[in-house]
Design an enzyme around this catalytic site. Structure first.
Site, short mmCIF file in Angstrom:
data_model
loop_
_atom_site.label_atom_id
_atom_site.label_comp_id
_atom_site.label_asym_id
_atom_site.label_seq_id
_atom_site.Cartn_x
_atom_site.Cartn_y
_atom_site.Cartn_z
CB SER A 65 -0.88 -0.08 0.99
OG SER A 65 -1.82 -1.07 0.91
CB THR A 94 5.54 -3.16 15.05
OG1 THR A 94 5.37 -2.91 13.63
CG2 THR A 94 6.40 -4.43 15.34
CG HIS A 96 5.43 -1.02 9.25
ND1 HIS A 96 5.23 -1.71 8.34
CD2 HIS A 96 6.50 -0.30 8.64
CE1 HIS A 96 5.79 -1.46 7.03
NE2 HIS A 96 6.72 -0.36 7.57
N1 LIG Z 1 1.85 -4.34 6.45
C1 LIG Z 1 1.44 -4.17 5.55
C2 LIG Z 1 2.20 -3.51 4.38
N2 LIG Z 1 3.47 -3.23 4.52
C3 LIG Z 1 4.45 -3.05 3.43
C4 LIG Z 1 4.53 -1.64 2.94
O1 LIG Z 1 3.23 -1.16 2.13
C5 LIG Z 1 5.54 -1.49 1.78
O2 LIG Z 1 5.13 -2.13 0.65
C6 LIG Z 1 7.03 -1.65 2.33
O3 LIG Z 1 7.14 -1.03 3.64
C7 LIG Z 1 8.13 -1.53 1.29
O4 LIG Z 1 8.06 -0.07 0.94
N3 LIG Z 1 1.53 -3.15 3.14
C8 LIG Z 1 0.26 -3.33 3.00
O5 LIG Z 1 -0.53 -3.12 1.82
N4 LIG Z 1 -0.44 -3.95 3.58
C9 LIG Z 1 0.06 -4.27 4.94
O6 LIG Z 1 -0.59 -4.96 6.16
C1 LIG Z 2 0.81 -2.96 8.25
C2 LIG Z 2 1.98 -3.43 8.62
O1 LIG Z 2 3.16 -3.21 8.06
C3 LIG Z 2 2.12 -4.52 9.70
O2 LIG Z 2 1.10 -5.57 9.08
C4 LIG Z 2 3.37 -5.51 9.65
O3 LIG Z 2 3.36 -6.31 10.68
P1 LIG Z 2 4.20 -5.98 12.05
O4 LIG Z 2 3.79 -4.89 12.62
O5 LIG Z 2 3.94 -7.21 13.11
O6 LIG Z 2 5.67 -6.02 11.59
#
Ligand SMILES: Nc1c(NC[C@H](O)[C@H](O)[C@H](O)CO)[nH]c(=O)[nH]c1=O
Ligand SMILES: CC(=O)[C@@H](O)COP(=O)(O)O
Length: 161
Positions: A65, A94, A96
């Site tokens: 995303s 986390t 993130h």
């Molecule tokens: N954890 C999720 C992600 N993480 C990846 C990031 O979107 C991105 O691709 C990465 O950080 C490299 O730049 N993306 C999602 O779409 N959904 C998630 O749950």
């Molecule tokens: C939205 C994210 O990046 C998340 O799903 C990644 O999982 P985590 O927070 O356990 O590293």
């Protein structure tokens, strides 16, 4: 009104403009693709049901995303009337989740402010996988359908503005 109190797939066809001449770009995140593919199908089907030609739907994939912003920015350079950004962000262990959601929502907002082509925010930001399933063709309908209708309406607004 919360999603739980409405069905995302329901709309009044009589209120939808003629979309047969419009071209749409759809940028799809590959993260949580079991969700994003359902969202894409909901959006695609709704566009077709409202007269859009299959040849007038351009699909690009991005890794996650966070990359939707760049993909939609490049899609704005193409001759499309509106863009749909499709993603599924699900809370992990986390913070993130917070950063990805903030970056994507702010980035897509910025594209709408700075660009000429409307970008529709079809990014689910859920606490659990079940919440995502419920909104991607489950008990609450399909957010992709809702996004396609918004895209048609915004393409019409752009045409008339
Ligand atoms: N954890 C999720 C992600 N993480 C990846 C990031 O979107 C991105 O691709 C990465 O950080 C490299 O730049 N993306 C999602 O779409 N959904 C998630 O749950
Ligand atoms: C939205 C994210 O990046 C998340 O799903 C990644 O999982 P985590 O927070 O356990 O590293």
């Amino acid at each position: 009104m919360a999603t739980a109190n409405k069905n995302l797939s329901q709309y009044d066809k009589a209120t939808i403009p003629d979309a047969s001449k419009f071209r749409f770009g759809i940028v799809v995140s590959e993260w949580n693709d079991s969700i994003t593919e359902n969202l894409y199908q909901g959006a695609y089907d709704a566009l077709i049901e409202n007269g859009v030609l299959p040849s007038n739907i351009i699909r690009w994939n991005v890794p996650g995303s966070f990359e939707l912003v760049y993909g939609c920015k490049k899609m704005q350079d193409r001759m499309v009337n509106a863009i749909i950004a499709i993603g599924s962000v699900i809370q992990g262990e986390t913070k993130h989740f917070d950063f990805v959601c903030e970056a994507v929502s702010q980035g897509i907002k910025d594209l709408n402010v700075k660009g000429e082509t409307p970008v529709i925010f079809c990014v689910l930001t859920d606490n659990t996988l079940q919440q995502a399933k419920d909104r991607a063709g489950g008990k609450h309908g399909n957010k992709g359908t809702e996004a396609a209708i918004a895209a048609i309406k915004m393409a019409e607004l752009r045409k008339n503005s």
